[in-house]
Design a protein around this motif. Structure first.
Motif, PDB file in Angstrom:
ATOM      1  N   GLY A 315       0.790  -1.217   0.000  1.00  0.00           N
ATOM      2  CA  GLY A 315       0.000   0.000   0.000  1.00  0.00           C
ATOM      3  C   GLY A 315       0.827   1.275   0.000  1.00  0.00           C
ATOM      4  N   ARG A 316       2.163   1.144  -0.110  1.00  0.00           N
ATOM      5  CA  ARG A 316       3.023   2.331  -0.078  1.00  0.00           C
ATOM      6  C   ARG A 316       2.726   3.275  -1.243  1.00  0.00           C
ATOM      7  N   THR A 317       2.726   2.731  -2.446  1.00  0.00           N
ATOM      8  CA  THR A 317       2.505   3.566  -3.628  1.00  0.00           C
ATOM      9  C   THR A 317       1.095   4.130  -3.636  1.00  0.00           C
ATOM     10  N   GLU A 318       0.114   3.333  -3.206  1.00  0.00           N
ATOM     11  CA  GLU A 318      -1.267   3.828  -3.160  1.00  0.00           C
ATOM     12  C   GLU A 318      -1.390   5.010  -2.203  1.00  0.00           C
ATOM     13  N   LEU A 319      -0.655   4.974  -1.090  1.00  0.00           N
ATOM     14  CA  LEU A 319      -0.663   6.094  -0.158  1.00  0.00           C
ATOM     15  C   LEU A 319      -0.065   7.334  -0.810  1.00  0.00           C
ATOM     16  N   ALA A 320       1.015   7.158  -1.549  1.00  0.00           N
ATOM     17  CA  ALA A 320       1.632   8.286  -2.252  1.00  0.00           C
ATOM     18  C   ALA A 320       0.658   8.887  -3.262  1.00  0.00           C
ATOM     19  N   ARG A 321      -0.067   8.047  -3.968  1.00  0.00           N
ATOM     20  CA  ARG A 321      -1.029   8.525  -4.970  1.00  0.00           C
ATOM     21  C   ARG A 321      -2.169   9.299  -4.313  1.00  0.00           C
ATOM     22  N   ALA A 349      -3.326  19.161  -5.289  1.00  0.00           N
ATOM     23  CA  ALA A 349      -2.166  18.849  -4.451  1.00  0.00           C
ATOM     24  C   ALA A 349      -1.016  19.808  -4.734  1.00  0.00           C
ATOM     25  N   ALA A 350      -0.747  20.055  -6.009  1.00  0.00           N
ATOM     26  CA  ALA A 350       0.344  20.961  -6.375  1.00  0.00           C
ATOM     27  C   ALA A 350       0.054  22.377  -5.884  1.00  0.00           C
ATOM     28  N   ALA A 351      -1.219  22.773  -5.908  1.00  0.00           N
ATOM     29  CA  ALA A 351      -1.587  24.123  -5.502  1.00  0.00           C
ATOM     30  C   ALA A 351      -1.320  24.387  -4.027  1.00  0.00           C
ATOM     31  N   VAL A 352      -1.413  23.332  -3.192  1.00  0.00           N
ATOM     32  CA  VAL A 352      -1.170  23.523  -1.757  1.00  0.00           C
ATOM     33  C   VAL A 352       0.271  23.195  -1.376  1.00  0.00           C
ATOM     34  N   GLY A 353       1.090  22.816  -2.389  1.00  0.00           N
ATOM     35  CA  GLY A 353       2.507  22.613  -2.112  1.00  0.00           C
ATOM     36  C   GLY A 353       2.936  21.188  -1.909  1.00  0.00           C
ATOM     37  N   ILE A 354       2.224  20.223  -2.517  1.00  0.00           N
ATOM     38  CA  ILE A 354       2.605  18.813  -2.444  1.00  0.00           C
ATOM     39  C   ILE A 354       3.010  18.351  -3.843  1.00  0.00           C
ATOM     40  N   ALA A 355       4.139  17.675  -3.950  1.00  0.00           N
ATOM     41  CA  ALA A 355       4.610  17.157  -5.237  1.00  0.00           C
ATOM     42  C   ALA A 355       4.955  15.683  -5.088  1.00  0.00           C
ATOM     43  N   LEU A 356       4.854  14.948  -6.202  1.00  0.00           N
ATOM     44  CA  LEU A 356       5.122  13.509  -6.204  1.00  0.00           C
ATOM     45  C   LEU A 356       6.139  13.165  -7.284  1.00  0.00           C
ATOM     46  N   ILE A 357       7.203  12.465  -6.886  1.00  0.00           N
ATOM     47  CA  ILE A 357       8.113  11.835  -7.837  1.00  0.00           C
ATOM     48  C   ILE A 357       7.622  10.396  -7.977  1.00  0.00           C
ATOM     49  N   MET A 443       8.471  10.955  -2.630  1.00  0.00           N
ATOM     50  CA  MET A 443       9.369  10.346  -3.608  1.00  0.00           C
ATOM     51  C   MET A 443       9.212   8.823  -3.557  1.00  0.00           C
ATOM     52  N   ASP A 444       8.684   8.257  -4.638  1.00  0.00           N
ATOM     53  CA  ASP A 444       8.427   6.817  -4.709  1.00  0.00           C
ATOM     54  C   ASP A 444       9.547   6.154  -5.499  1.00  0.00           C
ATOM     55  N   GLU A 445      10.386   5.374  -4.830  1.00  0.00           N
ATOM     56  CA  GLU A 445      11.546   4.704  -5.427  1.00  0.00           C
ATOM     57  C   GLU A 445      12.417   5.699  -6.212  1.00  0.00           C
ATOM     58  N   PRO A 446      12.915   6.744  -5.562  1.00  0.00           N
ATOM     59  CA  PRO A 446      13.624   7.811  -6.280  1.00  0.00           C
ATOM     60  C   PRO A 446      14.958   7.402  -6.879  1.00  0.00           C
ATOM     61  N   THR A 447      15.562   6.282  -6.422  1.00  0.00           N
ATOM     62  CA  THR A 447      16.868   5.886  -6.957  1.00  0.00           C
ATOM     63  C   THR A 447      16.793   4.627  -7.803  1.00  0.00           C
ATOM     64  N   LYS A 470      11.784  21.585   4.131  1.00  0.00           N
ATOM     65  CA  LYS A 470      10.728  20.848   3.444  1.00  0.00           C
ATOM     66  C   LYS A 470      10.494  19.512   4.160  1.00  0.00           C
ATOM     67  N   GLY A 471       9.283  18.984   4.021  1.00  0.00           N
ATOM     68  CA  GLY A 471       8.990  17.643   4.507  1.00  0.00           C
ATOM     69  C   GLY A 471       9.112  16.671   3.353  1.00  0.00           C
ATOM     70  N   VAL A 472       9.870  15.599   3.546  1.00  0.00           N
ATOM     71  CA  VAL A 472      10.116  14.640   2.471  1.00  0.00           C
ATOM     72  C   VAL A 472       9.662  13.252   2.914  1.00  0.00           C
ATOM     73  N   ILE A 473       8.832  12.620   2.085  1.00  0.00           N
ATOM     74  CA  ILE A 473       8.416  11.234   2.306  1.00  0.00           C
ATOM     75  C   ILE A 473       9.102  10.384   1.249  1.00  0.00           C
ATOM     76  N   VAL A 474       9.876   9.397   1.693  1.00  0.00           N
ATOM     77  CA  VAL A 474      10.644   8.558   0.778  1.00  0.00           C
ATOM     78  C   VAL A 474      10.148   7.120   0.859  1.00  0.00           C
TER      79      VAL A 474
END
Length: 519
Positions: A315-321, A349-357, A443-447, A470-474
């Protein structure tokens, strides 16, 4: 296909004159290749023996994938010679390579999502019935044999698009094996596999070796290279740096050969300010979405790096989505600076300052046929307006600044982003979203699929973003990397939070693995 999958995977050494692991299966001599006048390969020599696993390594852009795509017939070489089993080979197409016994498992998927697993495995090589019609039943039977030989259970009648990324990769492998390949190229084959799936793949590789199949193994994961390979060739800047037995080369020599310099401490955790001194930036409360996200709650503090660990499908990726507004919540809420935010879509999401890799840069993060410039500017178009039009001058300036800031290696930003190496494509995805100046970066599997040098750059980038507040979720399946950057780790299992661990309470990778397994 001349043999069943059971025959292909059964241990059997090649017999007859000249057989054995010392016999070159492939010899590539003096290979040159340029794209639009830019040299990518410059006189590369490379060979792999029958019954050998030969690792091919190098930084992103070193020429590994290009060299292998020449062997696969995807690209034509500008100069050089290829010999297969001692005979000159003219590989002008994938069909030529397949006829010569060359199969490749691509790092970027080559499947048709709307077709079934069996249909993909035998695409363009379908078994035919008596009346000249495609025999789907036979394709299903043979595909089941292939997966049985891989010790993997999968519904071969399911459409690929309905399966997880791990099964996409396994289908790619099955597709190559079904062609009765004598030379098998594996380009980052474990990038999307869980630990037990990786072990099954390694066991399969050993059986293929025993039969005399030559395997070229491209991977950035040093532990895999030492586990599975006999020799290693390192490319740098389009040339061959060296070829050595794994018994004769140290891990440090390989890393230095790939990067061109020593890298120290990239996977060491660096102490940061205590969490108690930081304000809560983002809070998830009782998030529920289908079966994959169940009553998930957590906090992300300003300047904190929060790791998400879990098995594939947890459920990691689903949470990111959900956090980026791609998937809809059934219940629960997300708060930013203590105020509830509506994440109905990515624009919200982008408007309030959240971004997804995203997890898959090629499918979800880039428009491959568009230029590097256009990909960088996609989320930033509102900044470039000059009246009703978009200012090309401002766009070019912004794209150049992002390329410089994130060290994207590209000779011409007007070139399609698909011609970049995997690491530089990943930098483009990261750069375009950081250009929006988000407060929260997921960031979902950034490397995934990047060389050790780029990996080190990305990990340092994550640390620097947190240092900026910034707050970063990896999300990462690479536990050493997760432990190298995370201040806390949220362990997810079956869509629910199993536990939350402070970094100081995780002594090593094995402890995190046990926590993920619920031990």
């Amino acid at each position: 296909m001349a043999e069943t999958m059971k025959d292909i995977t059964s241990p059997r050494r090649p017999d007859g004159p000249g057989s054995g692991a010392d016999r070159p299966a492939v010899e590539m001599s003096g290979i040159y290749k340029s794209f639009s006048g830019v040299p990518v390969l410059q006189g590369v020599d490379f060979e792999v023996r029958a019954g050998e696993v030969h690792a091919l390594a190098g930084g992103n852009g070193a020429g590994k994938s290009t060299l292998m795509k020449i062997l696969q017939g995807v690209y034509s070489m500008d100069a050089g010679e290829i010999r297969i089993d001692g005979e000159p080979a003219r590989l002008s197409s994938i069909h030529d390579a397949r006829a010569a016994g060359v199969g490749m498992v691509f790092q970027e998927f080559s499947l048709v999502p709307t077709l079934t697993v069996a249909q993909n495995v035998f695409l363009a090589a379908e078994p035919m019935g008596r009346l000249g019609m495609i025999n789907d039943r036979e394709a299903v039977r043979r595909t089941r044999e292939v997966f049985a030989g891989m010790h993997v259970e999968v519904d071969v009648t399911a459409r690929v698009q309905d399966l997880s990324t791990a099964y996409w990769q396994l289908t790619e492998i099955a597709k190559a094996l079904a062609q009765d390949a004598r030379i098998l190229i594996m380009d980052e084959p474990t990038a999307s596999l869980a630990k037990h799936e990786t072990e099954a793949l390694f066991e399969l590789v050993e059986r293929l070796k025993a039969r005399g199949i030559a395997i070229i193994y491209i991977s950035h994961r040093m532990e895999e290279v030492y586990r599975i390979a006999d020799r290693i060739t390192i490319l740098r800047d389009g040339g061959r740096l060296f070829t050595k037995s794994l018994k004769e080369v140290t891990r440090e020599e390989i890393v230095e050969g790939i990067v061109g310099q020593k890298i120290e401490g990239e996977l060491e955790y660096k102490e940061r300010a205590p969490r108690g001194t930081r304000e809560v930036l983002l809070e998830a409360q009782g998030l529920n979405a289908g079966r994959r996200v169940r009553d998930v709650s957590f906090q992300l503090h300003k300047g904190e790096i929060l790791g998400l660990a879990g098995l594939m499908g947890s459920g990691r990726t689903e949470l990111a989505r959900i956090l980026f507004g791609i998937d809809k919540l059934d219940s629960g809420e997300v708060r930013l600076h203590g105020r509830r935010v509506d994440l109905g879509n990515p624009r919200d999401a982008a408007a309030v300052g959240i971004a997804l890799i995203p997890e898959d840069r090629r499918e979800q993060g880039l428009v491959l046929d568009h230029s590097v410039r256009d990909n960088l500017l996609l989320p930033l178009l509102s900044r470039l307006k000059a009246g009703p039009l978009i200012s090309d001058r401002r766009g070019n300036e912004l794209a150049r600044s992002l390329i410089q800031r994130f060290s994207v290696k590209v000779a011409n930003m007007a070139k399609p982003v698909r011609v970049l190496s995997g690491g530089n494509q990943q930098k483009v995805v990261i750069a375009k979203w950081l250009g929006t100046e988000p407060e929260v970066l997921v960031m979902d599997e950034p490397t995934a699929g990047v060389d050790i040098g780029t990996k080190s750059e990305i990990l340092d980038m994550i640390r620097n973003l947190a240092d900026e507040g910034k707050g970063v979720i990896v999300i990462s399946s690479e536990y050493p990397e997760l432990l190298a950057v995370s201040d806390r780790v949220v362990v997810i299992k079956d869509g629910a939070v199993l536990t939350v661990l402070d970094r100081g309470d995780i002594p090593d990778e094995e402890s995190l693995q046990l926590a993920v397994q619920g031990v």
